[in-house]
Design an enzyme around this catalytic site. Structure first.
Site, short mmCIF file in Angstrom:
data_model
loop_
_atom_site.label_atom_id
_atom_site.label_comp_id
_atom_site.label_asym_id
_atom_site.label_seq_id
_atom_site.Cartn_x
_atom_site.Cartn_y
_atom_site.Cartn_z
N SER A 169 0.87 -1.18 0.00
CA SER A 169 0.00 0.00 0.00
C SER A 169 0.90 1.22 0.00
O SER A 169 2.10 1.12 0.32
CB SER A 169 -0.85 -0.02 1.28
OG SER A 169 -1.50 1.21 1.49
N TYR B 66 -1.67 -1.11 10.54
CA TYR B 66 -1.71 -1.25 9.08
C TYR B 66 -0.38 -0.78 8.47
O TYR B 66 0.20 -1.45 7.62
CB TYR B 66 -2.89 -0.44 8.54
CG TYR B 66 -3.22 -0.70 7.09
CD1 TYR B 66 -3.90 -1.86 6.71
CD2 TYR B 66 -2.88 0.21 6.09
CE1 TYR B 66 -4.22 -2.10 5.38
CE2 TYR B 66 -3.20 -0.02 4.76
CZ TYR B 66 -3.87 -1.17 4.41
OH TYR B 66 -4.18 -1.41 3.09
#
Ligand code: NAD
Length: 280
Positions: free
Chosen positions: A144, A157
Site C-alpha cells: 500500500s 496497518y
C-alpha cells in the site's frame, strides 16, 4: 513473463476488491485461477462468475494467517492445475486507532497476522516449487502507500505494509542474486474502491471482543470517504497485469501520492522531523 495464457495464478483475497479484479484480468489473459479467501459466499460467487466467463477456476477456503492453510493451498493448487506461475499475496484487512492505546492488542495482532504473516507464509510456501519448475514465475505482494508514508491512526496497518515492502524489496534482490527466474512486484496503491472499509466482517473473536459494540473506529468515516473517492479496482488489476508482463517491481497506481515518498526521503536525509501528514 510475457505469455500468461494457459499458466496458473493463485490469488489470496480473491473474492473481493483488488483480488477479484486481478482474477478477472488474469482470467481474461487465459490463465487458470485458484482463488483463496475466508469468505465462502463471495468466493463461490467469484468462482461462478469467472467460470461462466470461460475461465478455468477453482476456489479454496483459506485463512492466510494460518501456515497450515497456506501449505494446503499450495498442494491444492498443484493438484488442480500443476505448476504455479503467478502468486498474488493480496489478502488484507484494515484497522485504525491511536498507538497509545492499550486495549487493542488483538486488533494489532490480527492486522499483522493477515497483512504481513500472510504474505511471508505465501512466499515461503510457494516459492520453492515456483523456482524449481523453471517455467518462469512472478510474485505480486500487495502492500500500500501505507508502506511508504506513515499516516497517523493507522499504526498496525502501516507496520504491516512497511513490512511487505521490505520483504518484497529483499525478495526481488535475492531472486536476481540466485538467478531464480522468478520476478517480484510490490503493489502500493493509495485508495481503491473496495470493501476494505468493512474489514471487521472478518475479524476474529479475540479482536472483536476489544471493540466497543458496533461503534465505528475513530478513523472509520474518514477512511470510508477516501475509499469511495478512490480508483476502480480494475485499474489496479491492469497495472498488476502489466507489471507481470514487463517484470516491473514497483506498482504505484496513484500519481498524486508519489510526493509523499520523495518528501519522506528528503525529510530523512535532511533530518526534518515528521508532521501528522498522510499520503494524499
Ligand atoms: N482498498 C484500498 O484502498 C487499498 C489500498 C492499498 C492497499 N490495499 C490492499 O489491497 C488488498 C486487498 O484489499 P481490498 O482493498 O481489495 O479489500 P476487500 O475487503 O475488498 O478484499 C480483501 C479480501 O481479503 C479477504 N480476506 C480477509 N482476511 C483474510 C484472511 N485472513 N485470509 C484470506 N483472505 C482474507 C476478504 O474476505 C476479502 O475478500 C489488501 O492487502 C489491502 O491492504 C487496499
Amino acid at each position: 513473463m510475457d505469455d500468461l495464457s494457459g499458466k496458473t495464478a493463485v490469488i489470496t483475497g480473491g473474492a473481493s476488491g483488488i483480488g477479484l479484479a486481478m482474477a478477472r484480468r488474469f482470467g481474461a489473459a487465459g490463465m487458470n485461477l485458484v482463488l483463496a479467501d475466508v469468505e465462502d459466499g463471495p468466493l463461490d460467487a467469484a468462482v461462478e462468475e469467472l467460470s461462466a466467463a470461460g475461465v478455468e477456476v477453482c476456489g479454496m477456503h483459506c485463512d492466510v494467517s494460518d501456515l497450515a492453510a497456506i501449505q494446503e493451498l499450495e498442494t491444492f493448487s498443484r493438484e488442480q492445475f500443476g505448476n504455479v506461475h503467478v502468486l498474488c499475496n493480496n489478502a488484507g484487512v484494515g484497522s485504525g486507532g491511536l498507538i497509545a492505546r492499550s486495549d487493542d492488542i488483538e486488533q494489532w495482532r490480527w492486522v499483522i497476522d493477515v497483512n504481513l504473516w500472510g504474505v511471508i507464509y505465501g512466499c515461503k510456501v510457494f516459492l520453492p516449487a515456483m523456482i524449481e519448475h523453471g517455467e518462469g514465475a512472478h510474485v505480486i505482494n500487495t502492500a500500500s502507500m501505507a508502506g511508504h508514508a506513515s499516516a497517523p491512526m493507522m499504526g498496525a496497518y502501516n507496520v504491516s505494509k512497511y513490512g511487505v515492502v521490505a520483504l518484497s524489496e529483499t525478495l526481488v534482490k535475492e531472486m536476481q542474486m540466485t538467478q531464480s527466474g522468478v520476478g517480484v512486484s510490490v503493489l502500493c496503491p493509495a485508495f481503491v474502491q473496495t470493501a476494505i472499509g468493512s474489514s471487521r466482517r472478518n475479524m476474529p473473536d479475540e479482536a472483536r471482543a476489544e471493540l466497543d459494540g458496533d461503534q465505528p473506529s475513530e478513523v472509520q468515516s474518514a477512511i470510508d470517504q477516501m475509499i469511495a473517492a478512490g480508483i476502480p479496482p480494475a485499474d489496479v488489476a491492469e497495472a498488476v497485469h502489466d507489471a507481470v508482463v514487463d517484470n516491473q517491481f514497483w506498482i504505484l497506481t496513484h500519481e498524486e501520492a508519489k510526493p509523499a515518498i520523495t518528501d519522506r526521503a528528503r525529510q530523512i536525509v535532511e533530518g526534518i522531523n515528521p508532521t501528522p501528514t498522510g499520503f494524499v
